[in-house]
Design an enzyme around this catalytic site. Structure first.
Site, PDB file in Angstrom:
ATOM      1  N   TYR A 140       1.035  -0.887   0.198  1.00 48.32           N
ATOM      2  CA  TYR A 140       0.205  -0.283  -0.087  1.00 48.32           C
ATOM      3  C   TYR A 140       0.394   1.218  -0.160  1.00 48.32           C
ATOM      4  O   TYR A 140       1.895   1.573   1.110  1.00 48.32           O
ATOM      5  CB  TYR A 140      -0.626  -0.147   1.285  1.00 48.32           C
ATOM      6  CG  TYR A 140      -2.292   1.145   1.720  1.00 48.32           C
ATOM      7  CD1 TYR A 140      -2.654   1.426   0.624  1.00 48.32           C
ATOM      8  CD2 TYR A 140      -1.346   2.085   2.077  1.00 48.32           C
ATOM      9  CE1 TYR A 140      -3.585   2.146   0.534  1.00 48.32           C
ATOM     10  CE2 TYR A 140      -2.150   3.724   2.306  1.00 48.32           C
ATOM     11  CZ  TYR A 140      -3.444   3.728   1.266  1.00 48.32           C
ATOM     12  OH  TYR A 140      -4.575   4.510   1.581  1.00 48.32           O
ATOM     13  N   TRP A 142       1.788   5.259  -1.830  1.00 54.43           N
ATOM     14  CA  TRP A 142       1.667   5.814  -2.899  1.00 54.43           C
ATOM     15  C   TRP A 142       2.345   6.336  -4.509  1.00 54.43           C
ATOM     16  O   TRP A 142       2.208   6.409  -5.523  1.00 54.43           O
ATOM     17  CB  TRP A 142       1.296   7.612  -2.821  1.00 54.43           C
ATOM     18  CG  TRP A 142       0.169   8.386  -2.026  1.00 54.43           C
ATOM     19  CD1 TRP A 142      -0.351   7.758  -1.305  1.00 54.43           C
ATOM     20  CD2 TRP A 142      -0.051   9.409  -2.356  1.00 54.43           C
ATOM     21  NE1 TRP A 142      -2.197   8.067  -1.327  1.00 54.43           N
ATOM     22  CE2 TRP A 142      -1.538   9.539  -1.580  1.00 54.43           C
ATOM     23  CE3 TRP A 142      -0.195  10.756  -3.028  1.00 54.43           C
ATOM     24  CZ2 TRP A 142      -2.267  10.862  -1.315  1.00 54.43           C
ATOM     25  CZ3 TRP A 142      -0.689  11.955  -3.233  1.00 54.43           C
ATOM     26  CH2 TRP A 142      -2.173  11.959  -2.248  1.00 54.43           C
TER      27      TRP A 142
END
Length: 798
Positions: A140, A142
């Site tokens: 997980y 960005w």
């Protein structure tokens, strides 16, 4: 000198490059509020914390090499050198590889061929002996603004090509909302971009009630990049049209001064109670829209009975006096606000942070019910909005076509875990858990593969995570920098930054697709995730499945061309790839949106994607799950930890671990902007001067923040902007234990997730409940250990 178009989470820019170094960053000329973090982003490329060569934890490498020598088969190729033995379980291999030393062992640098052979060999061993479900590839994070070189997407495509993996569903940002909204409103996109656009709000909204505020620091960022930072001007426009803003938050500066907000300093975790008190006032004073509730909603009668205290055994009237006792907002203030909301075109916004708490599903559902009672849903400037201010494009017009995205293919392992349940998975293989109406089991994880993201930032109760992190036999990480996650890996592969590769920058709410030209040569021995996975896929016999016969630029052109075709289907013409690439990007015509306008006009012709096609104020589906922590209608359920708890330890403060101002999550914590904001090298924590005085704490003191889960050191900053009873310590300081060989050792840098509770929001959503955390704080008078995690790489041995 050359000028290179590029983009980042902090915005698009032109890089001025001289002698393979960025000498200047130029934001777009029409960006009135460029992010100062662009400077740190460019400087980070040559950080002393770059991972320079493939590195392997010394104890792990020693054990693997010893096993290889003991089980070598001369006639086989390199991947067959070790037996695939069913006895290679956690106990056996864990003892040999000394997995408890993750985070304290030195590293050994090796060449790329050996590193890739080690990774491919481990993947082959685990998938052959234990099955692909034993490989966890959640990752997980960005990663980067580039849509092709997005590390998590690259990882998932690769693992799917070799037979699949255990993945994650949902996210840490709005996981609880993503679980409940499909039952009561529609897709999770209502929490992530489906909003009335800023032009509509600016012109029509008369009263804006912001639950959780609207923090400007978050509007500087977007996962796919953004071409400008328009929200400050949009808010000025809205205010100039006469809109009144009310910020409901324990932190005053969660709302910007530019809108002159009225501050309601609510007790943390009690927003649902306030919403119910407002709803009760609308009901008993006949200020609710009975027609809208009848024609556009189901379950109104059940929710009405709950408000009135007529729902079976629940005889508590949820009026303003009841809400005042819980929220510490005066009852007359609540009643007055309800009347004003009914008398004006009112926008109800809810920050993502509200659902990152115990029963975090409830404030999102209660806000929907409150908006439905006002009857302004689908009207210009009225209704609700989830996530205004959460990122830089929230409230911008959303493209009617998808942004470029690398396809990940199909995952044959069809049992992902909720995103925030990583430690539960590692510590409880085979254990049952409940999630969104299902009973599932956690897999037996033997290998963790992480590319993009930093779980030692975003996960809760890091001491518990560290215990779980010792369970897998192998942990593999791709990283440009020596983050805490990299330091807790067995194999670390040096990854490029986005400035060192070509890509596409795009977000569904941004006005531009950016051609991200490579600006710099890769530093040291760094390779892109794409290059790493392509080499691994070749070793594992899955090259074609991963690459589809394309190289980097062919993939980038393919993704753009696919997006161009999708845009054309909606009447939007984009130039061909060569023109786009040469120009450095393309602007997309913008539109305007009134959220749920068609649904309001004709709910039969434009039903919602809910079981009833209507807004569900009572959900038969959710009620049928039988969850006491998420009943069939919006409800006040007392959090496990909050200031109103009878068993709250004396002297407790409520911890608000919000997003930081000087970095993105934990990204760039080692850079100048973040480091300059530290106090004595530690993350600053803010508390009210009255709370500080009672504890003998002065501004600038090093303090120890602690509870039964852990303790950390931080630097005190005193501020009247923080409500009494609250301490604010932003997330993202790179984790550093005083003694990494000791379980529960003091964290010395100011990482609040050694304090937060690792439990799900409810059995429905299983989101993170980090914001339901009580702590105590005291001045730290002893000598404090030096923080080195953001200045020095780990130790290396030959």
């Amino acid at each position: 000198m050359s000028t290179i178009p590029h983009s980042s989470h902090w915005g698009a820019f032109t890089a001025v490059v001289t002698d393979d170094a960025v000498t200047e960053i130029r934001p777009p000329a029409d960006d009135a509020h460029p992010s100062p973090m662009l400077r740190d982003f460019a400087e980070s490329v040559d950080s002393p914390l770059r991972v320079r060569r493939p590195a392997v934890r010394s104890s792990w490498l020693e054990a693997v090499r010893a096993r290889r020598e003991a089980h070598v088969r001369p006639s086989e190729d390199r991947l067959g050198e070790q037996h695939l033995d069913e006895h290679d379980g956690p106990g056996h291999l864990g003892e040999e590889r000394r997995t408890h030393l993750r985070g304290s062992d030195p590293f050994v640098e090796i060449d790329w061929d050996e590193a890739l052979d080690l990774v491919a060999g481990e993947l082959e061993r685990v998938r052959t002996v234990h099955g692909n479900a034993a490989i966890f590839g959640g990752s997980y994070g960005w990663a980067s603004a580039g849509r092709f070189h997005h590390a998590r997407t690259q990882l998932h495509r690769f693992l799917n090509a070799i037979g699949g993996h255990t993945s994650q569903v949902g996210n840490y940002s709005f996981g609880a909302a993503a679980a409940i909204l499909p039952h009561v409103l529609g897709p999770a996109q209502f929490a992530n971009g489906r909003l009335s656009s800023w032009d509509v709000v600016a012109e029509h909204t008369q009263l804006w009630v912001m639950f959780g505020g609207l923090a400007m620091k978050n509007t500087q960022l977007e996962s796919g990049g953004l071409s400008a930072h328009p929200i400050p001007e949009r808010l000025r426009e809205t205010r100039a049209h006469g809109c009144r803003f009310v910020s409901v938050s324990p932190i005053r500066d969660d709302a910007p001064d530019v809108v002159d907000p009225e501050w309601m300093p609510i007790r943390p975790n009690t927003d649902t109670a306030l919403m119910l008190g407002l709803a009760h006032t609308l009901l008993v004073e006949d200020l609710h829209d009975a027609d809208f509730l009848t024609t556009h909603c189901v379950g109104w009668e059940r929710f009405r009975d709950y408000l009135l205290g007529e729902a079976g055994d629940d005889t508590i009237v949820k009026d303003a006096d009841w809400a005042a006792a819980i929220t510490q907002i005066p009852a007359e203030t609540i009643r007055a606000l309800a009347r004003d909301m009914a008398a004006h075109r009112t926008m109800i916004s809810v920050a993502w942070s509200l659902q990152r708490a115990d029963h975090g599903e409830q404030p999102f559902w209660a806000a929907l019910a409150l908006a439905a009672m006002l009857g302004q849903i689908g009207l210009p400037g009225g209704g609700f909005g989830y996530g205004y201010g959460a990122t830089g494009t929230m409230g911008s017009w959303q493209h009617p076509f998808p942004s470029p995205r690398l396809p990940v293919g199909d995952n044959p392992v069809t049992a992902p875990i909720p995103a925030a349940r990583i430690a539960d998975m590692l510590l409880g293989p085979g254990e049952e858990y409940e999630f969104d109406g299902e009973v599932r089991r956690y897999p037996d994880t033997r290998l963790v593969y992480w590319a993009g993201g930093n779980p030692f930032h975003h996960h809760q109760d890091l001491n518990r995570l560290r215990r779980g992190w010792t369970r897998p036999e192998t942990v593999i990480v791709h990283e440009p920098f020596w983050t805490a996650t990299a330091r807790h890996a067995d194999i670390v592969l040096p990854a490029t930054t986005s400035l060192e590769r070509n890509d596409l920058g795009a977000a569904s709410g941004d006005r531009r697709i950016v051609a991200m030209h490579r600006a710099l040569t890769p530093r040291h021995e760094a390779r892109s995730d794409w290059e790493i996975f392509r080499a691994l896929a070749a070793r594992l016999g899955e090259s074609d499945g991963f690459t589809a016969g394309r190289d980097e630029m062919e993939w980038i052109e393919h993704l753009y061309t696919s997006t161009r075709a999708a845009a054309s289907a909606h009447g939007i013409d984009l130039p061909d790839f060569a023109t786009f690439w040469e120009a450095g990007g393309v602007d997309i015509p913008q539109g305007s949106t009134v959220l749920l306008e068609d649904f309001r006009t004709d709910p039969d012709a434009h039903p919602l994607e809910t079981p009833s096609g209507r807004i569900e104020l009572f959900s038969e589906t959710i009620a049928g799950f039988g969850y006491d922590d998420c009943p069939g209608h919006p409800a006040w359920i007392e959090p496990g930890e909050w200031l109103g708890a009878a068993d709250a330890p004396p002297g407790s403060l409520h911890l608000v671990s919000n997003q930081p101002e000087h970095r993105l999550h934990s990204q760039l914590d080692m850079s100048g902007g973040s480091r300059s904001a530290k106090v004595s090298g530690r993350e600053p924590c803010r508390l009210n001067p009255a709370d500080a005085a009672r504890r003998g704490i002065a501004d600038g003191d090093i303090v120890r923040v602690f509870n039964d889960r852990g303790a950390c050191l931080a630097g005190a900053r005193l501020s009247e902007d923080v409500r009494p009873g609250v301490i604010q310590l932003s997330a993202g300081a790179w984790y550093q234990a005083a003694d990494p060989t000791v379980d529960g050792s003091l964290e010395i840098h100011g990482n609040p997730n050694v304090l937060t509770r690792d439990r799900g929001t409810s059995r429905l959503g299983q989101g993170p409940a980090a914001l339901s955390t009580l702590v105590r704080v005291e001045a730290h008078r002893d000598a404090a250990p030096a923080v080195t995690v953001t200045s020095r790489p780990p130790t290396f041995v030959d």
